[in-house]
Motif scaffolding. Structure first.
Motif, PDB file in Angstrom:
ATOM      1  N   ARG A  66       0.808  -1.138  -0.163  1.00  0.00           N
ATOM      2  CA  ARG A  66      -0.012   0.073   0.009  1.00  0.00           C
ATOM      3  C   ARG A  66       0.807   1.121   0.003  1.00  0.00           C
ATOM      4  NH1 ARG A  66      -2.870   3.550   3.588  1.00  0.00           N
ATOM      5  NH2 ARG A  66      -4.833   3.992   3.202  1.00  0.00           N
ATOM      6  N   ALA A  67       0.618   2.200  -0.860  1.00  0.00           N
ATOM      7  CA  ALA A  67       1.405   3.341  -1.136  1.00  0.00           C
ATOM      8  C   ALA A  67       2.896   3.076  -1.028  1.00  0.00           C
ATOM      9  CB  ALA A  67       1.207   4.066   0.248  1.00  0.00           C
ATOM     10  N   GLY A  68       3.161   1.956  -1.848  1.00  0.00           N
ATOM     11  CA  GLY A  68       4.673   1.599  -2.134  1.00  0.00           C
ATOM     12  C   GLY A  68       5.289   1.093  -1.132  1.00  0.00           C
ATOM     13  N   GLU A  69       4.599   0.534  -0.026  1.00  0.00           N
ATOM     14  CA  GLU A  69       5.205  -0.038   0.782  1.00  0.00           C
ATOM     15  C   GLU A  69       4.470  -1.516   1.393  1.00  0.00           C
ATOM     16  OE1 GLU A  69       6.670   0.916   5.551  1.00  0.00           O
ATOM     17  OE2 GLU A  69       5.565   2.397   4.491  1.00  0.00           O
ATOM     18  N   TRP A  70       5.535  -2.550   1.433  1.00  0.00           N
ATOM     19  CA  TRP A  70       4.859  -3.612   1.821  1.00  0.00           C
ATOM     20  C   TRP A  70       4.857  -3.870   3.235  1.00  0.00           C
ATOM     21  CZ3 TRP A  70       2.641  -6.975  -1.558  1.00  0.00           C
ATOM     22  CH2 TRP A  70       3.149  -6.917  -2.779  1.00  0.00           C
ATOM     23  N   GLY A  71       3.788  -4.627   3.789  1.00  0.00           N
ATOM     24  CA  GLY A  71       3.391  -4.916   5.287  1.00  0.00           C
ATOM     25  C   GLY A  71       2.788  -5.859   5.364  1.00  0.00           C
ATOM     26  N   THR A  72       2.446  -6.446   6.786  1.00  0.00           N
ATOM     27  CA  THR A  72       1.707  -7.374   6.997  1.00  0.00           C
ATOM     28  C   THR A  72       0.384  -7.308   7.580  1.00  0.00           C
ATOM     29  OG1 THR A  72       2.852  -7.590   9.193  1.00  0.00           O
ATOM     30  CG2 THR A  72       4.007  -8.810   7.229  1.00  0.00           C
ATOM     31  N   ILE A  73      -0.265  -8.384   8.325  1.00  0.00           N
ATOM     32  CA  ILE A  73      -1.543  -8.493   8.900  1.00  0.00           C
ATOM     33  C   ILE A  73      -1.418  -9.095  10.358  1.00  0.00           C
ATOM     34  CG2 ILE A  73      -3.897  -9.078   8.972  1.00  0.00           C
ATOM     35  CD1 ILE A  73      -3.712  -9.225   5.739  1.00  0.00           C
ATOM     36  N   PRO A 124       8.609 -14.160  10.733  1.00  0.00           N
ATOM     37  CA  PRO A 124       8.071 -12.581  10.887  1.00  0.00           C
ATOM     38  C   PRO A 124       8.364 -11.789   9.969  1.00  0.00           C
ATOM     39  CG  PRO A 124      10.138 -13.084  12.111  1.00  0.00           C
ATOM     40  CD  PRO A 124       9.908 -14.341  11.767  1.00  0.00           C
ATOM     41  N   GLY A 125       7.549 -10.981   9.440  1.00  0.00           N
ATOM     42  CA  GLY A 125       7.819 -10.067   8.149  1.00  0.00           C
ATOM     43  C   GLY A 125       8.465  -8.812   8.682  1.00  0.00           C
ATOM     44  N   THR A 126       8.691  -7.905   7.966  1.00  0.00           N
ATOM     45  CA  THR A 126       9.356  -6.569   7.999  1.00  0.00           C
ATOM     46  C   THR A 126       8.608  -5.652   7.430  1.00  0.00           C
ATOM     47  OG1 THR A 126      10.373  -6.852   5.870  1.00  0.00           O
ATOM     48  CG2 THR A 126      11.508  -7.795   7.612  1.00  0.00           C
ATOM     49  N   GLY A 127       8.778  -4.432   8.157  1.00  0.00           N
ATOM     50  CA  GLY A 127       8.071  -3.033   7.542  1.00  0.00           C
ATOM     51  C   GLY A 127       6.663  -3.052   8.471  1.00  0.00           C
ATOM     52  N   ARG A 128       5.766  -2.174   7.868  1.00  0.00           N
ATOM     53  CA  ARG A 128       4.512  -1.975   8.454  1.00  0.00           C
ATOM     54  C   ARG A 128       3.670  -3.147   8.914  1.00  0.00           C
ATOM     55  NH1 ARG A 128       3.236   3.546   7.079  1.00  0.00           N
ATOM     56  NH2 ARG A 128       1.335   3.253   8.326  1.00  0.00           N
ATOM     57  N   ILE A 129       2.849  -2.818   9.654  1.00  0.00           N
ATOM     58  CA  ILE A 129       1.733  -4.007  10.053  1.00  0.00           C
ATOM     59  C   ILE A 129       0.577  -3.166   9.436  1.00  0.00           C
ATOM     60  CG2 ILE A 129       0.307  -5.213  11.385  1.00  0.00           C
ATOM     61  CD1 ILE A 129       2.920  -5.709  13.258  1.00  0.00           C
ATOM     62  N   TRP A 130      -0.001  -3.587   8.373  1.00  0.00           N
ATOM     63  CA  TRP A 130      -0.882  -2.473   7.671  1.00  0.00           C
ATOM     64  C   TRP A 130      -2.182  -2.678   8.475  1.00  0.00           C
ATOM     65  CZ3 TRP A 130      -0.143   1.475   5.561  1.00  0.00           C
ATOM     66  CH2 TRP A 130       0.886   1.748   4.590  1.00  0.00           C
ATOM     67  N   HIS A 161       5.651  -8.110  14.631  1.00  0.00           N
ATOM     68  CA  HIS A 161       5.821  -9.152  13.642  1.00  0.00           C
ATOM     69  C   HIS A 161       5.838 -10.483  14.160  1.00  0.00           C
ATOM     70  CE1 HIS A 161       5.996  -6.587  10.316  1.00  0.00           C
ATOM     71  NE2 HIS A 161       6.849  -5.786  10.533  1.00  0.00           N
ATOM     72  N   ASP A 162       5.953 -11.092  15.119  1.00  0.00           N
ATOM     73  CA  ASP A 162       5.763 -12.081  15.994  1.00  0.00           C
ATOM     74  C   ASP A 162       4.440 -12.772  15.926  1.00  0.00           C
ATOM     75  OD1 ASP A 162       8.467 -12.569  16.515  1.00  0.00           O
ATOM     76  OD2 ASP A 162       8.371 -11.626  18.675  1.00  0.00           O
ATOM     77  N   GLU A 163       3.553 -11.709  15.626  1.00  0.00           N
ATOM     78  CA  GLU A 163       1.915 -12.004  15.552  1.00  0.00           C
ATOM     79  C   GLU A 163       1.469 -11.920  13.999  1.00  0.00           C
ATOM     80  OE1 GLU A 163      -0.067 -10.044  19.217  1.00  0.00           O
ATOM     81  OE2 GLU A 163       1.607  -8.730  18.698  1.00  0.00           O
ATOM     82  N   ASP A 164       2.448 -12.120  13.054  1.00  0.00           N
ATOM     83  CA  ASP A 164       1.995 -11.987  11.687  1.00  0.00           C
ATOM     84  C   ASP A 164       0.958 -13.095  11.206  1.00  0.00           C
ATOM     85  OD1 ASP A 164       3.135  -9.711  11.102  1.00  0.00           O
ATOM     86  OD2 ASP A 164       4.792 -10.366  10.126  1.00  0.00           O
ATOM     87  N   ALA A 165      -0.109 -12.849  10.384  1.00  0.00           N
ATOM     88  CA  ALA A 165      -0.940 -13.681   9.999  1.00  0.00           C
ATOM     89  C   ALA A 165      -0.500 -14.342   8.786  1.00  0.00           C
ATOM     90  CB  ALA A 165      -2.095 -13.129  10.174  1.00  0.00           C
TER      91      ALA A 165
END
Length: 772
Positions: free
Chosen positions: A62-69, A102-108, A136-140
């Motif tokens: 979103r808006a050029g930035e990758w993130g997780t849920i 775990p991902g990186t960046g924003r948690i959208w 990011h330890d809670e990424d779905a």
């Protein structure tokens, strides 16, 4: 300047359009389904490892930035929406706690709430884009059905980490031919890559690497390999390859080409999967692979449950240090279940806050399994009852026990049983599932049981005699098949076609219900004894992935117990239903009375399936005196026992009305006895038998004063399958002075430690049954 024609502008415009489409990765209008305006500007991908192409951590651009849920409030309905965004038809599951890393960046997105019918994730409720209190330890993650939406272009799905991944690991025995005992505990390490199985170069191979490999294969630990033996074997294989290959060296001689695919493996030792380690893969054009090295060899130590079948020597197994302090409950397969820990002599559960694969792996290895395949939260293995002992467990992965991990002692306000943590562990492959099969059923979960037998001679399939075949035997058969629990164990299978198999090869099968295969149950050896012959009277099963689990509220028994002297003229119906002691038959009816120990019983269903009577409504028995139907002849046994276990009084309760008296806050009642309604107990509900109804007692008229044990057993004949029968019995200390009774220390049979149970059975005064 030359004028540019309209035709030329059209060509430039078309070329510019194609270039833009290629750069931006937008779908071709002719192949991609139309997307809602709200989804424009969003891109979705699956990431993480280890995984398959249709599963992974969900990432949104979103808006050029990758993130997780974040996984807070994440549900299967949200997974359905996201899988459709990714181009799949639907979801088959979802994961939490960063299962794919775990991902990186924003948690959208956080607290994502979908109904499942939304066309875009933007239509789902949430805290708003970028508003999250998660880490990011809670990424779905999601597990989608491997079926694409018609016309969906792959350009809509951007998958990361296109580099090679280790999908599976196995040990290939280097020597020996013919039938080898399973599981295989030592051999060459082979990894499955997209183009097939490959070996691993042993340069730089460490004990940490072996520890991870053994954990993936279902073993708790590793041991040193006899490298001199393998060095000698390779020399013999090299000589054999120069001459005519001999049986001993044939396998390694064939591997002189060495199909190496992996090298530079560097694990810390706490990883749950080899893909989580630092890996280096050989490229296709690499000519010199593993120069001066050899295939990596690993030797694993099986846990106690699998040591006998693998042929391990007894002295290799560490002696148990007292009673286990961790156990699993409620799982449909070995090595999975709700985590329970022993504290101050009482078993309790673990809160799922910060529960992850590292903590789950510590539990799995402590119990004699491999590393954790999955860390479960949200009471996925059913809710426990009683205390919650631990919360916010943070393990490094190197601890020998869960109790060695930093944790928080819990208070009543911190957590509820809806947050009970669970695990699924890696298990060794034993091959027992290949020695049993079902035939004639309407689905793979039901049918006539066929087993494979044979020793030195040829193997053959045969049937099992249906005599004495019951729920416990069926539970073992379903477990061996990998189909979970048994809904029914059938002694007659005339409605299922037996096919070409007509020989009965096993009889007298008697199981405790905990065995891993029918071979471990008691049965007739070579002599087959079957009262009823013919294929119609052979054993059958109906299996299910879920089952009920009944549990008695022991504190309520203790709070409501009292004595009543009830006149005989009020007990005619009770006598008709056999709820009085035998001496009541010779009483002077209708004069006199019977002394009754009354109490209430509240029976909870904590399993993952409703508890339903085995018999349908058409076969329920009508009792005119009480004016109700009995759906189960014996639902509960009530007994008064001496300290040495001798029964001095007994009672029983037929299930005249199994219904949902009350339920948890978020559960609706399903079963009600009024108007000949369906009977049962819903998951999350309980059935209350009040102390003031008929037969809710034990007739103690003939019991002498003294110290006793009050025992209540639910579903005593195992008539209905449950996920756990060990918690069906409740015991109380009972002191009777001839006029009053004191019931105390009531507890479920498996709620206390072994030592606490021993103390319970010998509490002061228990050895003497004299009048107080």
């Amino acid at each position: 300047m030359q004028p540019v024609s309209v035709w030329q502008w059209s060509l430039w415009g078309l070329l510019l359009c194609l270039l833009c489409s290629s750069c931006l990765g937008s779908p071709s209008p002719s192949t991609a389904p139309e997307k809602r305006a709200e989804s424009q500007g969003l891109r979705f991908r699956l990431a993480g490892f280890p995984r398959k192409p249709f599963e992974g951590r969900v990432e949104i651009e979103r808006a050029g930035e990758w993130g997780t849920i974040c996984d807070d409030d994440f549900t299967l309905q949200a997974a359905h929406v996201l899988c459709r965004e990714l181009g799949f038809t639907e979801a088959t599951g979802w994961t939490h706690s960063a299962k794919y890393g775990p991902g990186t960046g924003r948690i959208w997105l956080d607290n994502l709430s979908c109904s499942g019918t939304e066309k875009s994730v933007t239509e789902c409720a949430s805290r708003g884009w970028g508003n999250s209190d998660c880490t990011h330890d809670e990424d779905a993650g999601v597990i989608c059905k491997d079926q694409r939406l018609p016309g969906f272009s792959d350009f809509n799905v951007i998958e990361v980490e296109h580099n090679l991944q280790v999908e599976e690991v196995r040990l290939r025995a280097a020597v020996g031919r013919g039938r080898r005992p399973l599981p295989v505990t030592e051999g060459l390490v082979e990894v499955r890559l997209p183009d097939g199985w490959s070996q691993v170069c042993d340069k730089g191979w460490s004990a940490h690497n072996s520890h991870v490999v053994c954990g993936m294969l279902g073993f708790p630990s590793e041991k040193r390999v006899n490298t001199a033996f393998y060095r000698k074997l390779r020399k013999r294989a090299a000589k054999a390859s120069a001459r005519r290959p001999k049986p001993l060296g044939r396998l390694l001689a064939q591997r002189q080409q060495h199909s190496f695919g992996l090298h530079g493996v560097a694990c810390v030792g706490t990883e749950a999967h080899l893909s989580l380690c630092s890996l280096e893969f050989y490229r296709a054009n690499d000519t010199a692979r593993c120069p001066g090295g050899a295939p990596a060899v690993v030797s694993c130590v099986p846990g106690p449950l699998y040591a006998a079948s693998s042929g391990q020597k007894k002295q290799q197994q560490p002696k148990p240090q007292g009673e286990a302090r961790v156990r699993l409950k409620g799982g449909s397969h070995p090595g999975e279940g709700r985590v329970e820990v022993l504290k101050a002599g009482t078993w309790g559960t673990v809160c799922d806050r910060k529960w992850d694969l590292l903590a789950a792996s510590v539990v799995c290895r402590e119990l004699g399994f491999g590393s954790a395949r999955e860390a479960l939260s949200g009471a996925r293995m059913g809710q426990g009852m009683g205390a919650i002992h631990l919360s916010e467990v943070r393990c490094s992965g190197q601890e020998p026990s869960l109790w060695k991990c930093p944790h928080k002692n819990i208070t009543a306000e911190d957590c509820s049983h809806s947050q009970d943590a669970g695990v699924r562990c890696n298990l060794p492959y034993t091959g027992v599932d290949t020695k049993i099969r079902l035939s004639g059923g309407r689905s793979r979960h039901e049918g006539r049981v066929e087993v494979q037998i044979g020793g030195p001679g040829p193997l053959r399939w045969g049937l099992i005699c249906g005599d004495d075949w019951g729920t416990l035997e069926a539970m073992v058969a379903c477990r061996q098949l990998g189909l979970g629990y048994a809904n029914h164990g059938l002694q007659e299978t005339w409605y299922w076609d037996s096919g070409n198999v007509t020989e009965v090869v096993m009889s007298g099968v008697r199981c405790t219900g905990t065995e891993l295969s029918l071979d471990q149950c008691a049965h007739h050896s070579t002599h087959i004894a079957c009262k009823r012959t013919g294929t119609h009277f052979t054993a059958g099963v109906i299996c299910s992935e879920t089952a009920s689990d009944l549990l008695l509220h022991s504190a309520l028994v203790q709070e409501t117990a009292y004595i009543e002297d009830r006149p005989l003229h009020m007990l005619y119906c009770a006598a008709e239903e056999n709820c009085l002691a035998r001496s009541a038959r010779s009483a002077n009816w209708p004069y006199g009375h019977r002394r009754l120990l009354r109490f209430s019983s509240q029976i909870h269903n904590l399993g993952r399936a409703d508890f339903r009577p085995k018999a349908g409504r058409h076969s329920w028995v009508w009792h005119e005196c009480h004016g109700h139907y009995h759906s189960m002849d014996i639902f509960t046994h009530y007994d008064i026992l001496t300290p040495n276990g001798t029964k001095v009084a007994e009672g029983h309760k037929a299930s005249f009305c199994l219904e949902d008296t009350e339920c948890q806050e978020d559960v609706s009642k399903r079963y009600e006895c009024a108007n000949f309604g369906e009977q049962g107990i819903t998951v999350g509900c309980w059935d209350l038998y009040r102390h003031d109804i008929d037969c809710q007692w034990i007739d103690i008229t003939d019991v002498k004063p003294g110290n006793y044990i009050l025992q209540v057993v639910i579903n005593p004949n195992f008539e209905v399958a449950e996920s756990d029968f060990t918690n069906n019995a409740m015991k109380c200390n009972c002191k009777y002075d001839g006029h009053r009774i004191w019931v105390h220390n009531c507890h479920i049979g498996d709620a206390l430690s072994e030592e606490a149970n021993r103390k319970f059975e010998r509490y002061p005064g228990q050895t003497s049954n004299q009048i107080i």
